[in-house]
Design a protein around this motif. Structure first.
Motif, PDB file in Angstrom:
ATOM      1  N   TYR A  63       0.822  -1.212   0.000  1.00  0.00           N
ATOM      2  CA  TYR A  63       0.000   0.000   0.000  1.00  0.00           C
ATOM      3  C   TYR A  63       0.856   1.263   0.000  1.00  0.00           C
ATOM      4  N   LEU A  66       1.431   1.693  -3.677  1.00  0.00           N
ATOM      5  CA  LEU A  66       0.241   2.258  -4.326  1.00  0.00           C
ATOM      6  C   LEU A  66       0.090   3.746  -4.011  1.00  0.00           C
ATOM      7  N   ASP A  67       0.377   4.119  -2.763  1.00  0.00           N
ATOM      8  CA  ASP A  67       0.306   5.541  -2.398  1.00  0.00           C
ATOM      9  C   ASP A  67       1.245   6.376  -3.256  1.00  0.00           C
ATOM     10  N   GLU A  70      -0.139   6.637  -6.756  1.00  0.00           N
ATOM     11  CA  GLU A  70      -1.349   7.466  -6.774  1.00  0.00           C
ATOM     12  C   GLU A  70      -1.028   8.949  -6.945  1.00  0.00           C
ATOM     13  N   THR A  76      -3.920   7.540 -16.307  1.00  0.00           N
ATOM     14  CA  THR A  76      -4.627   6.536 -15.516  1.00  0.00           C
ATOM     15  C   THR A  76      -3.764   5.280 -15.435  1.00  0.00           C
ATOM     16  N   THR A  94      -5.878  -2.264  -9.218  1.00  0.00           N
ATOM     17  CA  THR A  94      -6.432  -0.988  -8.773  1.00  0.00           C
ATOM     18  C   THR A  94      -6.249   0.064  -9.864  1.00  0.00           C
ATOM     19  N   LEU A  96      -5.919   3.913 -10.735  1.00  0.00           N
ATOM     20  CA  LEU A  96      -5.505   5.178 -10.110  1.00  0.00           C
ATOM     21  C   LEU A  96      -5.536   6.288 -11.148  1.00  0.00           C
ATOM     22  N   ARG A  97      -6.058   7.434 -10.733  1.00  0.00           N
ATOM     23  CA  ARG A  97      -6.015   8.590 -11.644  1.00  0.00           C
ATOM     24  C   ARG A  97      -5.954   9.881 -10.836  1.00  0.00           C
ATOM     25  N   ASN A 100      -6.641   9.802  -7.195  1.00  0.00           N
ATOM     26  CA  ASN A 100      -7.876   9.111  -6.817  1.00  0.00           C
ATOM     27  C   ASN A 100      -7.786   7.628  -7.157  1.00  0.00           C
ATOM     28  N   ARG A 101      -8.468   6.824  -6.350  1.00  0.00           N
ATOM     29  CA  ARG A 101      -8.595   5.389  -6.636  1.00  0.00           C
ATOM     30  C   ARG A 101     -10.011   5.149  -7.165  1.00  0.00           C
ATOM     31  N   GLN A 104     -11.268  -1.065  -7.612  1.00  0.00           N
ATOM     32  CA  GLN A 104     -10.350  -2.202  -7.497  1.00  0.00           C
ATOM     33  C   GLN A 104     -11.061  -3.465  -7.969  1.00  0.00           C
TER      34      GLN A 104
END
Length: 530
Positions: A63, A66-67, A70, A76, A94, A96-97, A100-101, A104
């Motif tokens: 995570y 992912l952060d 992001e 995207t 997931t 991501l754009r 924003n998520r 998933q």
């Protein structure tokens, strides 16, 4: 809309490093006008993390990755990764754009056959995911989802106009054509174009061959990435279809198998941080092919070949070994083993008194060689490559703690007949294997005038029986009915069964068939089934 398929080689567990690679690919894709970047299955962690998936802090690192992803604006991202929700784990993607998520997706169909063990780790997903980009609705599926009707159909029912498929699809022979064929069925059923992205690189016994592609609504391959190489494949979706793009040439069956072995060796050595490799060079075809693959994978400066002759080693074996090392330019040593063998035999003489000579004396020579290679390995830090092939692994025609001693078994899933074919193919790219090595009858050279076929059926017969029994699960009776001699079938099957204990102690090696002696071969050692 422009989609970029990020075909790349992650390292299992290197979440920070894989995140950096994805960010670099995303920035390159943005510079080339891409609106969406799609990574392969579990790209953030590599495939497969196996029991790392059971560790809580593994998900904290995921995570964190992912952060970081992001935070990237302007494109995207569809990121493949493991996810944990409560006590359940999912094989996820997931979207991501711009901070924003958007959603998933959880893989619906979990493979639990061959090398796959996903039911051990993951809960199947239950719902499709469709997101919109530039007015186009994009549905997501993950790998095994594409091998059945329902997941793609559910994405279509949810409004998808194009499907992207994230994959960690390992290589075996003829796999690329099979992928094209199966995904074409999904296109025909849904009426939707499909973009298919796959990993590259080696991970223990698995080799991922890339070869990402796209199919238009007619089921035609309109874009094709190269096999084995990292690549950013750009696809344009115009008027609801994927338009023709780059079509990289694909290797034929022999080139593909050879390149898979090269990638398997390269990534096992490099990803695990070994400074190079050692191997015993015998003057025979198996060690010659292993040497060729090692040099192509790592470069001559990382390879050390050792010839260890005995009184049974033919002069031409030494000559051919010297010839080959001169051609490839590797470090080379010769260590005579007969004085060591005599010392062992003198020490064992009281215990062997009155007993006839048998394979014990032959195996002792192989074990002396294994000991020497392991000593050189300890001193240099280089990994020993074993040189035995799949035909030998099937029949136990190999010596525990002798020629099986080492860290990576390059030819573990390569039948002897394929060894010959690969040597001939490699020589078409530049003749580095002396012709006499290819044409001489194979011999272990552990006793006078020894030939492999003194103990085994002819290799074309042995390999055909092995393929039917091991790779296609045919019974002995079925193989006999197919026209093979009952005595040959009985011998091969008997040798296979009584040597399971050896295979359990063999090093890992690259898998190039759909049934190798690794994760997808799980037979009990203690076993009376006939």
């Amino acid at each position: 809309m422009r989609i970029a398929l990020a075909q790349f080689n992650p390292v299992v567990g290197d979440i920070a490093g894989n995140t950096r690679k994805i960010l670099e690919l995303a920035k390159t894709a943005m510079a080339q006008g891409a609106d969406v970047l799609v990574t392969p299955e579990l790209a953030l962690t590599g495939y497969s993390p196996e029991d790392l998936l059971l560790r809580e802090h593994f998900y904290r690192a995921i995570y964190a990755g992912l952060d970081e992803l992001e935070m990237l604006d302007g494109i995207t991202l569809v990121i493949g990764h493991p996810a944990r929700l409560g006590h359940e784990r999912f094989n996820a993607a997931t979207v991501l754009r711009d901070g924003n998520r958007l959603g998933q997706y959880h893989k619906m169909l979990l493979p639990n056959n061959e090398v796959f063990d996903e039911c051990r780790y993951f809960t199947p997903g239950a719902a499709p995911l469709v997101f919109e980009q530039n007015g186009v609705k994009v549905g997501i599926i993950i790998c095994e989802d594409g091998w059945s009707v329902e997941p793609a159909a559910e994405a279509a029912d949810a409004g998808a106009e194009v499907i992207v498929s994230l994959n960690a699809s390992p290589f075996h022979r003829n796999k690329i054509a099979t992928r094209h064929e199966v995904m074409r069925y999904r296109v025909q059923e849904t009426g939707l174009p499909m973009a298919y992205v796959n990993l590259t690189g080696g991970q223990d016994e698995l080799v991922f061959d890339g070869a990402s592609f796209a199919l238009n609504k007619a089921g035609e391959v309109v874009a094709q990435a190269a096999a084995y190489d990292d690549e950013l494949l750009l696809l344009d979706v115009v008027d609801g279809d994927i338009v023709a793009a780059n079509l990289a040439p694909l290797p034929d069956e022999l080139e593909s198998a050879y390149r898979a072995l090269v990638v398997g060796v390269r990534d096992y050595i490099v990803k695990n941080g070994f400074p190079g490799v050692l191997l015993g060079l015998s003057g025979g075809i198996d060690s010659a092919l292993t040497l060729a693959i090692a040099v192509d994978a790592l470069g001559a400066d990382k390879v050390h070949a050792v010839m260890m002759p005995s009184r049974y080693t033919a002069d031409i074996s030494v000559d051919d070994s010297r010839d080959m090392v001169q051609r490839v330019g590797v470090k080379y040593d010769e260590i005579e083993i007969w004085p060591m063998y005599e010392s062992f035999m003198n020490a064992l003489a009281p215990s062997f008194a009155g007993l006839p000579a048998d394979t014990t004396e032959e195996n002792l020579q192989a074990r002396i060689r294994g000991t020497l290679l392991m000593a050189l390995s300890n001193k240099s830090g280089k990994l020993v490559l074993t040189t035995g092939n799949k035909s030998e692994m099937t029949t136990g025609y190999c010596t525990l703690y002798g020629d099986m001693a080492g860290g990576f078994a390059v030819l573990k899933d390569v039948a002897k007949t394929l060894v010959f074919a690969l040597c001939r193919w490699r020589n078409t790219q530049g003749e580095i294997i002396p012709e006499r090595i290819i044409t001489r009858p194979p011999s272990a050279e552990l006793r006078p005038d020894q030939k492999d076929q003194d103990s085994l059926p002819p290799y074309d017969v042995l390999d055909a029986i092995m393929e039917r029994y091991v790779e296609h699960n045919q019974s002995a009776a079925d193989i006999v009915r197919a026209g093979f001699a009952e005595a040959d079938v009985a011998k091969v099957v008997r040798l296979l069964k009584i040597n399971e204990y050896k295979r359990r102690q063999a090093p890992v090696g690259p898998r190039i068939t759909h049934r190798g002696f690794g994760k997808d071969w799980r037979y009990p050692i203690t076993n009376r089934f006939s």
